[in-house]
Design an enzyme around this catalytic site. Sequence first.
Site, mmCIF file in Angstrom:
data_model
loop_
_atom_site.group_PDB
_atom_site.id
_atom_site.type_symbol
_atom_site.label_atom_id
_atom_site.label_comp_id
_atom_site.label_asym_id
_atom_site.label_seq_id
_atom_site.Cartn_x
_atom_site.Cartn_y
_atom_site.Cartn_z
ATOM 1 N N GLY A 182 52.378 39.608 39.518
ATOM 2 C CA GLY A 182 50.920 39.630 39.606
ATOM 3 C C GLY A 182 50.309 38.865 38.454
ATOM 4 O O GLY A 182 50.943 37.984 37.871
ATOM 5 N N LEU A 183 49.072 39.211 38.128
ATOM 6 C CA LEU A 183 48.412 38.476 37.051
ATOM 7 C C LEU A 183 49.215 38.567 35.766
ATOM 8 O O LEU A 183 49.355 37.584 35.038
ATOM 9 C CB LEU A 183 47.005 39.024 36.825
ATOM 10 C CG LEU A 183 45.985 38.632 37.877
ATOM 11 C CD1 LEU A 183 44.621 39.181 37.508
ATOM 12 C CD2 LEU A 183 45.910 37.128 38.020
ATOM 13 N N ALA A 184 49.751 39.736 35.460
ATOM 14 C CA ALA A 184 50.494 39.884 34.208
ATOM 15 C C ALA A 184 51.871 39.232 34.323
ATOM 16 O O ALA A 184 52.204 38.320 33.554
ATOM 17 C CB ALA A 184 50.612 41.362 33.852
ATOM 18 N N GLY A 185 52.660 39.681 35.285
ATOM 19 C CA GLY A 185 54.026 39.167 35.407
ATOM 20 C C GLY A 185 54.061 37.683 35.743
ATOM 21 O O GLY A 185 54.851 36.923 35.172
ATOM 22 N N HIS A 215 37.522 55.134 42.075
ATOM 23 C CA HIS A 215 36.432 54.178 42.284
ATOM 24 C C HIS A 215 35.410 54.785 43.234
ATOM 25 O O HIS A 215 35.769 55.276 44.298
ATOM 26 C CB HIS A 215 37.001 52.889 42.866
ATOM 27 C CG HIS A 215 36.068 51.735 42.763
ATOM 28 N ND1 HIS A 215 34.925 51.644 43.504
ATOM 29 C CD2 HIS A 215 36.102 50.620 41.989
ATOM 30 C CE1 HIS A 215 34.299 50.519 43.190
ATOM 31 N NE2 HIS A 215 34.995 49.883 42.276
ATOM 32 N N SER A 255 33.034 46.389 47.029
ATOM 33 C CA SER A 255 32.736 45.978 45.652
ATOM 34 C C SER A 255 31.623 46.825 45.043
ATOM 35 O O SER A 255 30.623 47.148 45.668
ATOM 36 C CB SER A 255 32.328 44.520 45.607
ATOM 37 O OG SER A 255 31.850 44.225 44.323
ATOM 38 N N ARG A 276 38.573 52.624 32.783
ATOM 39 C CA ARG A 276 38.506 51.166 32.663
ATOM 40 C C ARG A 276 37.154 50.661 33.154
ATOM 41 O O ARG A 276 36.643 51.131 34.159
ATOM 42 C CB ARG A 276 39.626 50.521 33.484
ATOM 43 C CG ARG A 276 39.606 49.013 33.432
ATOM 44 C CD ARG A 276 40.761 48.404 34.180
ATOM 45 N NE ARG A 276 40.734 48.659 35.609
ATOM 46 C CZ ARG A 276 39.899 48.086 36.471
ATOM 47 N NH1 ARG A 276 39.006 47.208 36.049
ATOM 48 N NH2 ARG A 276 39.959 48.373 37.754
ATOM 49 N N LEU A 306 41.592 42.403 35.392
ATOM 50 C CA LEU A 306 42.079 41.029 35.506
ATOM 51 C C LEU A 306 42.221 40.435 34.110
ATOM 52 O O LEU A 306 43.169 39.725 33.792
ATOM 53 C CB LEU A 306 41.103 40.200 36.342
ATOM 54 C CG LEU A 306 40.844 40.715 37.754
ATOM 55 C CD1 LEU A 306 39.887 39.797 38.498
ATOM 56 C CD2 LEU A 306 42.136 40.828 38.528
ATOM 57 N N ARG A 331 31.921 54.327 36.713
ATOM 58 C CA ARG A 331 32.735 54.732 37.854
ATOM 59 C C ARG A 331 33.101 56.207 37.843
ATOM 60 O O ARG A 331 32.971 56.887 38.855
ATOM 61 C CB ARG A 331 34.017 53.910 37.876
ATOM 62 C CG ARG A 331 33.771 52.468 38.214
ATOM 63 C CD ARG A 331 35.040 51.656 38.154
ATOM 64 N NE ARG A 331 34.748 50.288 38.600
ATOM 65 C CZ ARG A 331 35.640 49.310 38.615
ATOM 66 N NH1 ARG A 331 36.872 49.535 38.216
ATOM 67 N NH2 ARG A 331 35.311 48.107 39.042
#
Lengths: 639, 220, 257
Positions: free
Chosen positions: A44-47, A268, A286, A437, A443, A332
């Site tokens: 994903g974004l990190a990996g 959420h 959203s 968060r 992201l 949230r």
Amino acid sequence: MSIDLNAKSPAGPLAQAWEQYKFDLKLVNPANKRKHTVLIVGSGLAGGSAAATLGELGYNVHCFCYQDSPRRAHSIAAQGGINAAKNYPNDGDSVWRLFYDTVKGGDFRSREANVYRLAQVSVNIIDQCVAQGVPFAREYGGLLANRSFGGAQVSRTFYARGQTGQQLLLGAYSALERQIAAGKVTMHARSEMLDLIVIDGQARGIVTRDMVTGKIETWFGDAVVLGTGGYGNVFYLSTNAKGCNVTAAYRAYKRGAAFANPCFTQIHPTCIPVAGDHQSKLTLMSESLRNDGRVWVPKKSGDHRAPGDIPEAERDYFLERKYPSFGNLAPRDISSRSAKEVCDEGRGVGPGGRGVYLDFAEAIGRLGEDTIRERYGNLFEMYERITDENPYKVPMRIYPAVHYTMGGLWVDYNLMGTIAGLFVIGEANFSDHGANRLGASALMQGLADGYFVLPYTIGNYIATHKLAAVDAAHPAARAVVDQVADRIARLLAVKGTRTVDSFHRELGLLLWENCGMARNAEGLQTALARIPELRAEFWRDVKVLGTGEELNQSLEKAGRVADYMEFAELMCRDALAREESCGGHFRTEYQTADGEAKRDDERFSHVAAWEYTGDETPPVRHIEPLEFENIQLATRSYK
Amino acid sequence: MSTPLGFVRSTVGRKVMMAVTGLMLVGFVAGHATGNLLVFKGPDALNAYGALLKSSAVVLWTVRLVLLTAVGVHIWAALTLIRLNQVSRPVAYAKHVPQASTLAARLMRAGGLLLLAFIVFHLLHLTTGTIHPGYTFSHTDVYSNVVSSFQVPWLALVYIVAMVALLAHLSHGVWSFFQTMGWNHPRFNTARRVFATVVALIVSLGFIAIPSAILGGMLR
Amino acid sequence: MNLTLHVWRQVDAGAPGRLVRYEARDVSPDMSFLEMLDVVNEGLIEKGEDPIAFDHDCREGICGSCGVMINGSAHGPMAGTATCQLHMRSFKDGDKIVIEPWRARAFPVLRDLIVDRSPLDRIIQAGGFVSIATGNAPDAHTILVPKQDAESAMDAAQCIGCGACVAACPNASAMLFTAAKVSHLGLLPQGQPERDRRALGMVTQMDLEGFGGCTNYGECTTACPKEISLETIARMNRDFRVATFRARPESAGAGSS
């Protein structure tokens, strides 16, 4: 056994800390990098960003993902945007303000040094992504557009329509594919990590199952990086992808990595409510919808009239009533909890009474349907596609759903866990978001870790450790492989009567009821009593057909659910031990007179990191105290 | 990879070659149709036109050679691509329902082959005169060849059917030409579709007018 | 409602497959198509039969994992909708539904409805990127992008890589997938330095993978859950043609990439 929770946060002024720290890190000689292998689990974004960057630097990288392509990691589903302290709109943003907002938004349960660094590198992320060709929204002058998101008082969110996660992930994916083509990264798709190989106290390898052939394989390297995402699917219903799981992280935990704050989950507020028993996942709408939608329920409980028939005077716009200054834009955790409260009072709407209205009638009246269509057209379409209701005519129905997990494997400032050589990045670690968060920060964290933090810190680890070569013949590796094979065999041998999903649903419901938006000691005790029973039933009665030597989706699910069955217990233990309310963790016993979360900084201003001690013995709770030297502890108030 | 050979080997390159040769052939048929319409001005006009075309052997054979090459390349590219497209899905769907493609697009292959057969027939009929049912072929009197042959109903029908096939082929082919050359723009796409249809209609109706008129007794 | 399904079953890539009939009872119109399959699978497992294998993940139409042929059309009857976002209210009681995997030589079936789409990754490897290493980037505002270009690039960049374009194309061509990426980067200033290389590399790889060619049917764009336009294909055709004629032999002194 004891574990070392030294965060290694650099001393000195925050603003220079990371620069100085980077300078002090040892470097690996460029010619030697190719001799070092790094195993990265998750794309994903990190990996994905980490794999690409380490490949660019010259390391020999192996990257694993359970999907058929690294492009499908669940980062792709993030809608809203990515924060960065660019201050392009000149509205008073700064690294310091993003740092402050993140620590405060996390209800003072995150580590200052990590969060400050996150805010610092956020600006580099935007530069990097733009250079890769991420088509961010633009103004007519050709400059990047920004919006305010999730109740932030500055506009620091960069976005690509409602598909920011997709575009950022495809950017990282393209960088990754470039390294694959260059031969620096070897990609292993449809491969699931089933265990971690620790040799002489160092993470040296992983065991994977090839999800097409069923082959159990071992991989070795100088370091292992987990970018395996969150564990929200422990609740069965969540906004996570169906395949998201805790297995890699949980296996690492069982091999000695401390698991931090597992009870910190984010619910959420704006998801489409459950439609029936067949429901397999929840869909997020959203958060930006709350900019124009008004949240309400009927004042009377059991009022089943159609929304249009309920007069203004009989509606309760509960967020506006309780939080006059933030109103419908309350954070949230607060919005979610308020929705749950009104539904618990019997005032929920829709089938099952688990929903509240998000009403655009007033906004449509004020701005016209065209403006609303321009702003939210695709979201309205998605809503209508799923519910068959037209939100231009009738109010949307929304309900909170599990969305993100702030807890994760404990890591120090280097993003290394309590096992040497095991690095954990993105949602899989616990580090930056505290107990809650902020929107558009996930992201940011994933990419910060993968592009700009890990590549430095992992080099230091490799440069300062002399590692002996190991291979599959090593007794420790053979033992792990045997355990993995044995577990698969046991799952297949049960041959019971109940499907994996039915167990997962039951576990999820149990957690949702007792360890969801609001928790209390009684409920948690109930869950802690029930989970071991359910786990025993699972191992006695689960029905997994087929063999291990083929593509077997039931077997994949069974392995994940088996881990959830254990992990759920850890979550409840953590929730029970944390006798305070903070962020997403709301204990009903600890609230103010008007129902707000009551933090206990005296006793709980710390990270709880759990150490596994064996299947028969309870895990041990360790503490990393949190010190706030730069920010004053304060009560969050959104009134 | 960026060699001329690479271009010819690539599917996109071959499509471009089809598009360019297709354009040449459209130009030819348009000119051919215009010339043919001289039949309505009488025998002298048409025969003079026929004589003019044959006046220079060099020009005649150059044009013939160019056309033959264009047809050859067009067909070669088409056949190799068709072959590729056939093997690209070795297991067919049990059920496959086209959602978007036009009939003309789906008839390109069959229609193209039909036109190829027709061209051979046409050359044997009105160029070499090998086929001349019920009348005598003349190498100079084009007008009489045309009128005599299209008084034979089946022969006229062959030409009319072939020209309907040409209509379909051109209506997709001309539209497709722009797409393959990369000229697709939302502002001109409607015009592109209209243009392709109009070109196809004018050319094919121009051709069809002649056997129809002869069959209907308007020309004799 | 009750439905009759005819589902393609195939144990692995080497085995022959066939359509098998299943009855789906008490299907709720609010279910998604995949949830309907979930329920069928639960029933199969309870009966001791192997469940139907199908790829799926996010179930919100963005990851591109899912996708099957539903009654002869890729992702089913609803325009701009991936299989996971298709709901059973699009069907009516008593319907017969034929469910098949994507079919293409380049996409061998792995099991039941699951195919191998790795060729799409290899097409990206052949040039679907901007060659910029982490940390090399200038400040984001030094690159100006006209709003219109950013929007057009985004239209193309939305591709989810599901492979429906290949599945729907009578030639099993991957032109729309490839063109979406060529267009996305070709429309942005960041993509210009490698524009020629990208078009040449990606088209060449696409051909090598064994996909068919484009015959401008337009089936792909109709099946596409993101409704990527045929304009992208035209743009790629142009880029490829121009690149071919503009390309010079690499000079001997030039290093490898």
